[in-house]
Write a protein that holds these residues in place. Structure first.
Motif, PDB file in Angstrom:
ATOM      1  N   LYS A 133      67.043  43.790  -0.220  1.00  0.00           N
ATOM      2  CA  LYS A 133      67.739  43.210  -1.382  1.00  0.00           C
ATOM      3  C   LYS A 133      66.740  42.543  -2.336  1.00  0.00           C
ATOM      4  CE  LYS A 133      72.391  42.575   0.493  1.00  0.00           C
ATOM      5  NZ  LYS A 133      72.935  43.611  -0.418  1.00  0.00           N
ATOM      6  N   CYS A 134      65.744  43.340  -2.687  1.00  0.00           N
ATOM      7  CA  CYS A 134      64.673  42.870  -3.572  1.00  0.00           C
ATOM      8  C   CYS A 134      64.544  43.865  -4.727  1.00  0.00           C
ATOM      9  CB  CYS A 134      63.368  42.774  -2.786  1.00  0.00           C
ATOM     10  SG  CYS A 134      61.965  42.188  -3.730  1.00  0.00           S
ATOM     11  N   THR A 135      64.502  43.359  -5.954  1.00  0.00           N
ATOM     12  CA  THR A 135      64.476  44.228  -7.131  1.00  0.00           C
ATOM     13  C   THR A 135      63.227  43.984  -7.971  1.00  0.00           C
ATOM     14  OG1 THR A 135      66.897  44.251  -7.211  1.00  0.00           O
ATOM     15  CG2 THR A 135      65.731  44.931  -9.202  1.00  0.00           C
ATOM     16  N   PHE A 136      62.478  45.061  -8.210  1.00  0.00           N
ATOM     17  CA  PHE A 136      61.276  45.010  -9.038  1.00  0.00           C
ATOM     18  C   PHE A 136      61.652  45.491 -10.442  1.00  0.00           C
ATOM     19  CE2 PHE A 136      60.140  45.528  -4.658  1.00  0.00           C
ATOM     20  CZ  PHE A 136      59.024  44.722  -4.468  1.00  0.00           C
ATOM     21  N   ILE A 137      61.528  44.603 -11.428  1.00  0.00           N
ATOM     22  CA  ILE A 137      61.992  44.930 -12.774  1.00  0.00           C
ATOM     23  C   ILE A 137      60.863  45.299 -13.731  1.00  0.00           C
ATOM     24  CG2 ILE A 137      64.045  43.505 -12.514  1.00  0.00           C
ATOM     25  CD1 ILE A 137      62.683  41.385 -14.259  1.00  0.00           C
ATOM     26  N   GLY A 138      59.657  45.473 -13.200  1.00  0.00           N
ATOM     27  CA  GLY A 138      58.544  45.887 -14.046  1.00  0.00           C
ATOM     28  C   GLY A 138      58.261  44.893 -15.149  1.00  0.00           C
ATOM     29  N   ASP A 139      58.104  45.410 -16.378  1.00  0.00           N
ATOM     30  CA  ASP A 139      57.748  44.564 -17.516  1.00  0.00           C
ATOM     31  C   ASP A 139      58.931  44.226 -18.410  1.00  0.00           C
ATOM     32  OD1 ASP A 139      55.202  44.605 -16.621  1.00  0.00           O
ATOM     33  OD2 ASP A 139      54.393  45.915 -18.157  1.00  0.00           O
ATOM     34  N   GLU A 140      60.158  44.365 -17.907  1.00  0.00           N
ATOM     35  CA  GLU A 140      61.319  44.023 -18.725  1.00  0.00           C
ATOM     36  C   GLU A 140      61.386  42.515 -18.972  1.00  0.00           C
ATOM     37  OE1 GLU A 140      62.861  46.110 -20.304  1.00  0.00           O
ATOM     38  OE2 GLU A 140      62.914  48.005 -19.214  1.00  0.00           O
ATOM     39  N   ALA A 141      60.718  41.742 -18.137  1.00  0.00           N
ATOM     40  CA  ALA A 141      60.670  40.285 -18.332  1.00  0.00           C
ATOM     41  C   ALA A 141      59.462  39.933 -19.194  1.00  0.00           C
ATOM     42  CB  ALA A 141      60.589  39.577 -16.980  1.00  0.00           C
ATOM     43  N   ASN A 142      59.170  38.664 -19.312  1.00  0.00           N
ATOM     44  CA  ASN A 142      57.994  38.222 -20.060  1.00  0.00           C
ATOM     45  C   ASN A 142      56.718  38.586 -19.304  1.00  0.00           C
ATOM     46  OD1 ASN A 142      59.643  37.196 -21.995  1.00  0.00           O
ATOM     47  ND2 ASN A 142      59.409  35.064 -21.409  1.00  0.00           N
ATOM     48  N   ILE A 143      55.618  38.693 -20.054  1.00  0.00           N
ATOM     49  CA  ILE A 143      54.357  39.110 -19.461  1.00  0.00           C
ATOM     50  C   ILE A 143      53.549  37.918 -18.948  1.00  0.00           C
ATOM     51  CG2 ILE A 143      52.238  40.416 -19.842  1.00  0.00           C
ATOM     52  CD1 ILE A 143      54.870  42.017 -19.942  1.00  0.00           C
ATOM     53  N   TYR A 144      53.532  36.824 -19.712  1.00  0.00           N
ATOM     54  CA  TYR A 144      52.807  35.624 -19.290  1.00  0.00           C
ATOM     55  C   TYR A 144      53.796  34.600 -18.738  1.00  0.00           C
ATOM     56  CZ  TYR A 144      48.992  37.425 -22.218  1.00  0.00           C
ATOM     57  OH  TYR A 144      48.010  38.194 -22.781  1.00  0.00           O
ATOM     58  N   PRO A 145      53.638  34.171 -17.496  1.00  0.00           N
ATOM     59  CA  PRO A 145      54.592  33.221 -16.906  1.00  0.00           C
ATOM     60  C   PRO A 145      54.586  31.847 -17.569  1.00  0.00           C
ATOM     61  CG  PRO A 145      52.700  33.532 -15.469  1.00  0.00           C
ATOM     62  CD  PRO A 145      52.591  34.557 -16.542  1.00  0.00           C
ATOM     63  N   ASP A 146      53.488  31.487 -18.229  1.00  0.00           N
ATOM     64  CA  ASP A 146      53.376  30.152 -18.814  1.00  0.00           C
ATOM     65  C   ASP A 146      53.602  30.156 -20.321  1.00  0.00           C
ATOM     66  OD1 ASP A 146      51.136  31.614 -19.354  1.00  0.00           O
ATOM     67  OD2 ASP A 146      49.731  29.943 -19.139  1.00  0.00           O
ATOM     68  N   GLN A 147      54.176  31.230 -20.828  1.00  0.00           N
ATOM     69  CA  GLN A 147      54.324  31.350 -22.277  1.00  0.00           C
ATOM     70  C   GLN A 147      55.702  31.886 -22.645  1.00  0.00           C
ATOM     71  OE1 GLN A 147      50.927  32.719 -24.840  1.00  0.00           O
ATOM     72  NE2 GLN A 147      52.196  34.511 -25.070  1.00  0.00           N
TER      73      GLN A 147
END
Length: 265
Positions: A133-147
């Protein structure tokens, strides 16, 4: 994959596994960050699963990426000298397994569901590990975690589809979301996805507000202003690849389809 040069070391020392166990490599898209380190796996020769629309990128390499995904490269030489591009080599067709629709990969103890998403780029894939039950969404999210608002769509991407993908992720029956460039997000992740949707819509609204205020503007100007307003700073080679301009143009195409702007290339 960009870190795959250390993959053998991790497998042998930390997991007690041999790299020869790697049978498949699933690319969530064909941007250089996903397969720049592919050459390190040449001796293993895993089957590379990729969206059918990304097959040509693997066959042509750098030429395809710069022509189709990032056609607005501002500093060609600097981008090409980056480690991402210097490591990219063409892939032989015999090692590529393209898919067009959702497919299931049976690994025995685990079942992998591969689903096209098509927001970030037209060849984007989402990977769901059924048992875990783990989903890898690639780059659909933001690229920099702190930005904040550090999202981008390449020249083949679709802003409307990306929003639909985010809304779909919000409803998925999964326990962990694994973004391509960020740490895993355990359930509940409603706030995480809510913020992604907000940032996506905020980027679109910012572009529209800028156009309303100036009347008309070139996409390069809009891209620079959007970065300034949202406080986004792209690093090498993203800046040289013109990711801000391609992202803005994707949103402009959506706004044009809604008859809210007139987009002239």
């Amino acid at each position: 994959v960009e870190r795959s040069r250390g993959l053998g070391d991790v497998y042998k020392r930390q997991l007690g596994r041999d790299t020869q166990d790697i049978k498949y490599l699933i690319l969530t898209n064909t941007h250089p960050t996903q397969w720049a380190g592919l050459e390190a796996l040449n001796k293993i020769k895993p089957k590379i699963i990729v969206h059918d629309k990304g097959k040509q990128a693997l066959l042509e390499g750098q030429k395809f990426i710069l022509k189709n995904q990032f056609p607005y490269t501002s500093k060609f030489g600097l981008a090409m000298r980056s480690s991402l591009f210097s490591n990219i080599k063409k892939v032989k067709e015999e090692f590529i397994q393209p898919i067009e629709k959702s497919e299931t990969l049976d690994l025995g103890e685990e079942e992998i569901i591969i689903q096209p998403s098509g927001g970030h780029s037209q060849d984007s894939l989402i990977i769901h590990a059924y048992q875990a039950k783990c989903t890898f969404i690639g780059d659909e999210a933001n690229i920099y975690p702190d930005q904040p608002s550090a999202l981008f769509l390449d020249a083949t991407g679709n802003s409307r589809r990306r929003l639909k993908v985010l809304q779909l992720i919000e409803k998925m029956n999964t326990n962990v979301i694994c973004p391509g460039h960020q740490t895993p997000v355990p359930k509940p992740f409603d706030l995480y996805v809510h913020n992604l949707i907000f940032e996506h819509n905020h980027t679109k609204d910012t572009i529209l507000d800028l156009l309303i205020s100036v009347g008309q503007a070139k996409s390069l100007y809009l891209a620079e202003e959007v970065l300034r307003i949202l406080g986004v700073v792209w690093k090498t080679p993203y800046e040289e690849l013109g990711v801000a301009k391609t992202t803005v143009e994707c949103f402009l195409k959506e706004l044009e389809s809604e008859n809210r702007v007139r987009f002239i290339k």
